[in-house]
Design an enzyme around this catalytic site. Structure first.
Site, short mmCIF file in Angstrom:
data_model
loop_
_atom_site.label_atom_id
_atom_site.label_comp_id
_atom_site.label_asym_id
_atom_site.label_seq_id
_atom_site.Cartn_x
_atom_site.Cartn_y
_atom_site.Cartn_z
N LYS A 171 0.78 -1.03 0.07
CA LYS A 171 -0.02 -0.01 0.05
C LYS A 171 0.77 1.25 0.00
O LYS A 171 2.16 1.36 0.26
CB LYS A 171 -0.69 0.03 1.36
CG LYS A 171 -2.00 -1.30 1.14
CD LYS A 171 -2.80 -1.33 0.01
CE LYS A 171 -4.04 -2.28 -0.29
NZ LYS A 171 -3.92 -3.50 0.71
C1 LIG Z 1 -5.13 -4.42 1.05
C2 LIG Z 1 -6.73 -4.43 1.03
C3 LIG Z 1 -7.45 -4.89 1.90
C4 LIG Z 1 -6.87 -5.38 3.25
O1 LIG Z 1 -5.82 -4.74 3.87
P1 LIG Z 1 -4.99 -5.62 4.98
O2 LIG Z 1 -4.22 -4.50 5.85
O3 LIG Z 1 -4.00 -6.59 4.31
O4 LIG Z 1 -5.90 -6.45 5.86
C5 LIG Z 1 -8.60 -4.51 2.01
N1 LIG Z 1 -9.47 -3.86 1.00
C6 LIG Z 1 -8.83 -3.64 -0.22
C7 LIG Z 1 -9.68 -3.00 -1.17
C8 LIG Z 1 -7.45 -3.73 -0.17
O5 LIG Z 1 -6.78 -3.48 -1.08
#
Ligand SMILES: *Cc1c(COP(=O)(O)O)cnc(C)c1O
Length: 382
Positions: A183
């Protein structure tokens, strides 16, 4: 292995020394560094409260639980998202109902499709800001008000994204951000919830730590001797090492997102040479974090062959997303989904995600577009 990977993290000496500092001070979980990160994130997004958690999936679950969702309730959510969005709804016993996206140029949930999914069981709408591009929040909030529905924003992609000068994640009742490794700001695993509601904030704090009325830190500081348990809570806490990385990463977010937006503009410009390619979110309202760069291949192009061609040229690509309603574990969850999702089905079959990360060079983008042109040549298709 890759000449140009799909993504790469900006991690350096500052993060290392921040983690070292935590280890030297010997307080490892949910302490003052976590509070610093929460305060900084609340300030950054302009929200009243921020609650740091172990990951965004846990955060989405907490959001659903805090809003009181349970078996028999329905929550409207897009199918073109990461499976965590819908999983979090199911953890509470509630049922996800998948709504279609706007179109080939706008991969976000369609307000019109949301409205068509509303019935007497509907309790909430969970929107997902694809790649940090804003959903139509004014219209979605208006629909929610009219039908007395709560709004959760899956803002996993959206750290550093605004619409009408309001940070994404702060439009609905609760917004949830992810700090997973790929991210825009990362702590490895980690996440953050934001809300302006004092009562939801209190509930989220309880849900994060077993429903207990006092934290280990409070007892360590001599503020409390014992505790009550007033909710069925979870252990969704973040640790201080991750929070320390988060503080540094948040400080770099604007600069890195600015570079992502520059690279995105360059992509959009070079892709004008390929009018047969659909380039979603061109000229989209608001300011995006530009988390990823999706394109839609022309109809009839073999996507696997295209991605193989890109791989042969050293360029990693990906798909965002295989739609949730097609997964084996979701076949029985929303049986009517397929007929309701023509745009999602069309887009999901043609989408390819090209590399995007702040340290990419302009020459990388040019090389990627050259590779795309090469991969599209008919004689190159197997
Ligand atoms: C990465 C992601 C998540 C989950 O995030 P985590 O921190 O890995 O649990 C949820 N929704 C979307 C759209 C994502 O890209």
């Amino acid at each position: 292995m890759w000449k140009i990977p799909l993504s790469d993290i900006d991690l350096g000496a500052e993060e290392i020394s921040a983690v070292q500092g935590v280890l030297q001070r010997r307080w490892l979980t949910m302490g003052e560094v976590t509070q610093d990160l929460e305060a900084a994130f609340a300030m950054y997004t302009g929200s009243k409260h921020a609650v740091a958690v172990t990951n965004a999936t846990a955060g989405l679950h907490m959001a659903c639980a805090a809003l009181g969702l349970h078996a028999g309730d329905e929550v409207i959510v897009p199918s073109l998202t990461f499976v965590a969005s819908a999983n979090a709804i199911r953890y509470t016993g509630a049922c996800p109902v998948f709504a279609d996206i706007c179109g080939e140029e706008d991969l976000n949930i369609s307000p019109q499709a949301i409205e068509a999914c509303i019935n007497e069981h509907t309790r909430a709408i969970m929107v997902v800001h694809y790649a940090g591009y804003a959903c139509d929040m004014p219209r979605i909030l208006e629909i929610a008000r009219r039908h007395d529905l709560r709004v959760i924003e899956d803002a996993a992609h959206a750290a550093g994204s605004w619409l009408e000068n309001r940070h994404l994640g702060t439009w609905g009742d609760i917004g949830v951000f992810s700090f997973f490794s790929n991210k825009n700001m990362t702590t490895g695993e980690g996440g953050m919830l934001v809300t302006d509601s004092d009562s939801l904030f209190e509930k989220l704090c309880l849900l994060r730590s077993h429903g207990m009325t006092s934290l280990t830190l409070d007892r360590h500081k001599g503020h409390a001797w014992s505790y009550d348990v007033v909710e069925l809570g979870y252990n969704y806490r973040i640790d201080e090492m991750r929070a320390a990385i988060g503080v540094v990463q948040l400080g770099k977010l604007d600069q890195n997102n600015e570079r992502r937006r520059e690279l995105t503009a360059l992509y959009e410009n070079l892709l004008k040479e390929l009018p047969q390619m659909t380039v979603p979110f061109r000229g989209h309202p608001g300011m995006s974090s530009a988390h990823i760069r999706p394109i839609l291949l022309p109809r009839g192009v073999d996507r696997v062959a295209f991605m193989e061609q890109m791989k042969a040229q050293g360029i990693q690509t990906s798909i965002h997303y295989p739609p949730i309603h097609r997964f084996t574990a979701y076949r029985e969850v929303d049986p009517g989904a397929s007929e309701r999702l023509p745009v999602t089905t069309n887009v999901a079959a043609r989408e390819v995600t090209l590399p995007l990360y702040p340290r990419m060079t302009d020459d990388d983008v040019t090389a990627i577009i050259d590779a795309v042109i090469h991969a599209l040549l008919p004689e190159r298709r197997s």
